[in-house]
Design a protein around this motif. Structure first.
Motif, PDB file in Angstrom:
ATOM      1  N   VAL A  60       0.538   1.249  -2.234  1.00  0.00           N
ATOM      2  CA  VAL A  60       0.305   0.242  -1.194  1.00  0.00           C
ATOM      3  C   VAL A  60       1.390   0.396  -0.137  1.00  0.00           C
ATOM      4  CG1 VAL A  60       0.070  -2.209  -0.688  1.00  0.00           C
ATOM      5  CG2 VAL A  60      -0.704  -1.317  -2.894  1.00  0.00           C
ATOM      6  N   CYS A  61       0.970   0.626   1.094  1.00  0.00           N
ATOM      7  CA  CYS A  61       1.900   0.773   2.225  1.00  0.00           C
ATOM      8  C   CYS A  61       1.466  -0.236   3.266  1.00  0.00           C
ATOM      9  CB  CYS A  61       1.839   2.201   2.751  1.00  0.00           C
ATOM     10  SG  CYS A  61       2.887   2.522   4.178  1.00  0.00           S
ATOM     11  N   ASN A  62       1.939  -1.469   3.129  1.00  0.00           N
ATOM     12  CA  ASN A  62       1.319  -2.581   3.842  1.00  0.00           C
ATOM     13  C   ASN A  62       2.331  -3.457   4.567  1.00  0.00           C
ATOM     14  OD1 ASN A  62      -1.205  -3.554   4.485  1.00  0.00           O
ATOM     15  ND2 ASN A  62      -1.234  -5.080   2.853  1.00  0.00           N
ATOM     16  N   GLY A  63       3.393  -2.852   5.026  1.00  0.00           N
ATOM     17  CA  GLY A  63       4.364  -3.631   5.783  1.00  0.00           C
ATOM     18  C   GLY A  63       5.161  -4.590   4.919  1.00  0.00           C
ATOM     19  N   VAL A  64       5.540  -5.714   5.495  1.00  0.00           N
ATOM     20  CA  VAL A  64       6.454  -6.638   4.833  1.00  0.00           C
ATOM     21  C   VAL A  64       5.832  -7.287   3.594  1.00  0.00           C
ATOM     22  CG1 VAL A  64       5.778  -8.642   6.225  1.00  0.00           C
ATOM     23  CG2 VAL A  64       8.086  -8.509   5.279  1.00  0.00           C
ATOM     24  N   THR A  65       4.508  -7.401   3.536  1.00  0.00           N
ATOM     25  CA  THR A  65       3.861  -8.016   2.373  1.00  0.00           C
ATOM     26  C   THR A  65       3.526  -7.014   1.287  1.00  0.00           C
ATOM     27  OG1 THR A  65       1.599  -7.751   3.227  1.00  0.00           O
ATOM     28  CG2 THR A  65       2.809  -9.728   3.913  1.00  0.00           C
ATOM     29  N   GLY A  88       4.946  -5.384  -1.217  1.00  0.00           N
ATOM     30  CA  GLY A  88       5.313  -5.572  -2.614  1.00  0.00           C
ATOM     31  C   GLY A  88       4.485  -6.635  -3.307  1.00  0.00           C
ATOM     32  N   LEU A  89       4.281  -7.773  -2.637  1.00  0.00           N
ATOM     33  CA  LEU A  89       3.451  -8.827  -3.214  1.00  0.00           C
ATOM     34  C   LEU A  89       1.997  -8.385  -3.305  1.00  0.00           C
ATOM     35  CD1 LEU A  89       4.939 -12.016  -1.473  1.00  0.00           C
ATOM     36  CD2 LEU A  89       5.479 -11.067  -3.731  1.00  0.00           C
ATOM     37  N   ASP A  90       1.545  -7.624  -2.312  1.00  0.00           N
ATOM     38  CA  ASP A  90       0.177  -7.106  -2.352  1.00  0.00           C
ATOM     39  C   ASP A  90      -0.012  -6.147  -3.528  1.00  0.00           C
ATOM     40  OD1 ASP A  90      -0.214  -8.520  -0.004  1.00  0.00           O
ATOM     41  OD2 ASP A  90       0.113  -6.778   1.275  1.00  0.00           O
ATOM     42  N   ALA A  91       0.997  -5.329  -3.805  1.00  0.00           N
ATOM     43  CA  ALA A  91       0.910  -4.386  -4.921  1.00  0.00           C
ATOM     44  C   ALA A  91       0.774  -5.119  -6.251  1.00  0.00           C
ATOM     45  CB  ALA A  91       2.143  -3.476  -4.936  1.00  0.00           C
ATOM     46  N   LEU A  92       1.523  -6.196  -6.406  1.00  0.00           N
ATOM     47  CA  LEU A  92       1.410  -7.000  -7.630  1.00  0.00           C
ATOM     48  C   LEU A  92       0.012  -7.589  -7.761  1.00  0.00           C
ATOM     49  CD1 LEU A  92       4.875  -8.677  -7.260  1.00  0.00           C
ATOM     50  CD2 LEU A  92       4.192  -7.375  -9.280  1.00  0.00           C
ATOM     51  N   ALA A  93      -0.552  -8.026  -6.649  1.00  0.00           N
ATOM     52  CA  ALA A  93      -1.899  -8.587  -6.685  1.00  0.00           C
ATOM     53  C   ALA A  93      -2.932  -7.523  -7.037  1.00  0.00           C
ATOM     54  CB  ALA A  93      -2.229  -9.214  -5.327  1.00  0.00           C
ATOM     55  N   TRP A  94      -2.779  -6.322  -6.486  1.00  0.00           N
ATOM     56  CA  TRP A  94      -3.706  -5.234  -6.828  1.00  0.00           C
ATOM     57  C   TRP A  94      -3.607  -4.887  -8.308  1.00  0.00           C
ATOM     58  CZ3 TRP A  94      -7.832  -3.426  -4.621  1.00  0.00           C
ATOM     59  CH2 TRP A  94      -7.997  -3.557  -3.244  1.00  0.00           C
ATOM     60  N   ALA A  95      -2.399  -4.844  -8.838  1.00  0.00           N
ATOM     61  CA  ALA A  95      -2.233  -4.542 -10.264  1.00  0.00           C
ATOM     62  C   ALA A  95      -2.906  -5.606 -11.117  1.00  0.00           C
ATOM     63  CB  ALA A  95      -0.744  -4.444 -10.605  1.00  0.00           C
ATOM     64  N   ARG A  96      -2.723  -6.863 -10.737  1.00  0.00           N
ATOM     65  CA  ARG A  96      -3.371  -7.958 -11.467  1.00  0.00           C
ATOM     66  C   ARG A  96      -4.891  -7.834 -11.378  1.00  0.00           C
ATOM     67  NH1 ARG A  96      -5.183 -13.218 -10.422  1.00  0.00           N
ATOM     68  NH2 ARG A  96      -4.811 -14.698 -12.141  1.00  0.00           N
ATOM     69  N   ASN A  97      -5.404  -7.466 -10.209  1.00  0.00           N
ATOM     70  CA  ASN A  97      -6.850  -7.306 -10.047  1.00  0.00           C
ATOM     71  C   ASN A  97      -7.399  -6.210 -10.953  1.00  0.00           C
ATOM     72  OD1 ASN A  97      -6.960  -9.322  -8.143  1.00  0.00           O
ATOM     73  ND2 ASN A  97      -6.956  -7.947  -6.388  1.00  0.00           N
ATOM     74  N   PHE A  98      -6.663  -5.107 -11.079  1.00  0.00           N
ATOM     75  CA  PHE A  98      -7.094  -4.034 -11.984  1.00  0.00           C
ATOM     76  C   PHE A  98      -7.287  -4.572 -13.401  1.00  0.00           C
ATOM     77  CE2 PHE A  98      -4.992  -0.634  -9.182  1.00  0.00           C
ATOM     78  CZ  PHE A  98      -6.213  -0.244  -8.648  1.00  0.00           C
ATOM     79  N   ILE A  99      -6.358  -5.408 -13.837  1.00  0.00           N
ATOM     80  CA  ILE A  99      -6.410  -5.934 -15.201  1.00  0.00           C
ATOM     81  C   ILE A  99      -7.537  -6.955 -15.348  1.00  0.00           C
ATOM     82  CG2 ILE A  99      -5.136  -7.248 -16.935  1.00  0.00           C
ATOM     83  CD1 ILE A  99      -2.558  -5.999 -15.773  1.00  0.00           C
ATOM     84  N   LEU A 121      14.689  -4.377   2.624  1.00  0.00           N
ATOM     85  CA  LEU A 121      14.047  -3.942   1.375  1.00  0.00           C
ATOM     86  C   LEU A 121      12.622  -3.456   1.592  1.00  0.00           C
ATOM     87  CD1 LEU A 121      15.326  -6.858  -0.875  1.00  0.00           C
ATOM     88  CD2 LEU A 121      16.136  -4.485  -0.898  1.00  0.00           C
ATOM     89  N   ALA A 122      12.027  -3.767   2.736  1.00  0.00           N
ATOM     90  CA  ALA A 122      10.704  -3.261   3.102  1.00  0.00           C
ATOM     91  C   ALA A 122       9.705  -3.411   1.955  1.00  0.00           C
ATOM     92  CB  ALA A 122      10.818  -1.814   3.568  1.00  0.00           C
ATOM     93  N   GLY A 123       9.093  -2.312   1.512  1.00  0.00           N
ATOM     94  CA  GLY A 123       8.069  -2.379   0.487  1.00  0.00           C
ATOM     95  C   GLY A 123       8.561  -2.772  -0.888  1.00  0.00           C
ATOM     96  N   ALA A 124       9.861  -2.723  -1.114  1.00  0.00           N
ATOM     97  CA  ALA A 124      10.411  -3.104  -2.420  1.00  0.00           C
ATOM     98  C   ALA A 124      10.616  -4.606  -2.538  1.00  0.00           C
ATOM     99  CB  ALA A 124      11.736  -2.385  -2.660  1.00  0.00           C
ATOM    100  N   LEU A 125      10.553  -5.343  -1.422  1.00  0.00           N
ATOM    101  CA  LEU A 125      10.917  -6.754  -1.425  1.00  0.00           C
ATOM    102  C   LEU A 125      10.090  -7.579  -2.403  1.00  0.00           C
ATOM    103  CD1 LEU A 125      12.381  -9.239  -0.344  1.00  0.00           C
ATOM    104  CD2 LEU A 125      10.707  -9.316   1.534  1.00  0.00           C
TER     105      LEU A 125
END
Length: 301
Positions: free
Chosen positions: A114-119, A121-132, A244-248
């Motif tokens: 996920v390369c989505n600007g300031v959000t 990291g939170l978007d990546a967590l949501a995508w991971a949750r969606n996979f599950i 922190l960019a994408g790691a935030l």
């Protein structure tokens, strides 16, 4: 932040398995190593012991391999395509970091960057949750990583920060069945144009107060003085650690888990983005749901 459960980038990014990899990939591999070990998903030889075919890898990074891409384009400009090294070319893939984590632990579930600007990291967590939730994966390793190098600093216009953090997501029942210790539960996520809309969609309510709000100055200011978060304790991680960019977002999740594990009262809200950005995202985390294992319920594993 070197210390217990972490590593020092000055000494921890070398070794045979880290050769021919860009800095962001090496940072991510180290972070994933500690997270999987902490989750009880590796053995004494650091081999993955979970369901490899059903474990996803989701990486959040905005500028992770920008140095490799720039190096390749510079080489093409000066020496043509024949000047490219076969060992270095894979580093130009936008999904190389997630690929290396999957290869290292032989994880064959969904694999996404996920390369989505300031959000991001939170978007990546949501995508991971969606996979599950969708049944595409039984667990997910989520990594937020940004390297410190000249290319990233030039793009940001300020000194970049070496940042790598990883968390493991899985259903509460799965964690309980293998005796794992959950630290937090993701109970809400939303992404919208402004903070007010995000908070309404993320499930924030007066009945379940927020004890800690992880947000930057701009995000806090956009909430308004009369909002229910006005008196909530707030921490801005970037003000303490640098960009922190994408790691935030992933670091916010890890910080929330540590906060809740310490027995703190109230839920934790993580927000990223504000009026200056194209969107705002919010993740609501609550104390872990602890459930008895199948053995404790008198059932077979």
């Amino acid at each position: 932040m070197p210390g217990e459960g972490g590593f020092d980038p000055a000494t921890g990014l070398s070794g045979r398995e880290l050769r021919h990899k860009d800095r962001a990939s090496r940072l991510a591999l180290r972070a994933a190593e500690f997270a999987l070990h902490d989750a009880g998903l590796t053995d004494a030889d650091d081999a993955f012991t979970g369901a490899a075919d059903a474990t996803a890898v989701v990486v959040s990074t905005n500028l992770g391999n920008a140095d490799s891409v720039c190096e390749a384009t510079d080489t093409i400009a000066t020496a043509g395509v024949m000047g490219l090294s076969p060992l270095g070319l894979p580093q130009t893939s936008s999904n190389v970091i997630a690929g290396w984590v999957a290869i290292r632990y032989r994880l064959r579930g969904p694999n996404l960057t996920v390369c989505n600007g300031v959000t991001s990291g939170l978007d990546a967590l949501a995508w991971a949750r969606n996979f599950i939730v969708a049944g595409r994966a039984e667990a997910a390793v989520v990594v937020g990583v940004e390297p410190a190098n000249d290319v990233v600093t030039k793009v940001l216009g300020e000194q970049s920060t070496d940042a790598a953090v990883a968390v493991v997501l899985e259903p509460a029942d799965t964690a309980a069945s293998r005796g794992a210790r959950p630290r937090a539960t993701i109970t809400g996520y939303a992404r919208a144009r402004d903070l007010a809309a995000v908070l309404a969609c993320a499930g924030l309510s007066e009945e379940e107060p927020v004890g800690l709000w992880l947000a930057d100055e701009a995000g806090a200011a956009s909430a308004g003085e009369g909002h229910l978060l006005a008196a909530t304790r707030r921490i801005d991680l970037e003000s303490q650690l640098g960009p922190l960019a994408g790691a935030l977002g992933v670091l916010q999740c890890a910080a929330a888990a540590a906060h809740l594990e310490g027995g703190a009262n109230g839920n934790v809200l993580a927000t990223a983005g504000g009026p200056r950005d194209d969107a705002t995202a919010a993740l609501l985390l609550t104390p872990p749901v602890t459930r008895p294992s199948t053995q404790e319920r008198g059932q077979h594993p």
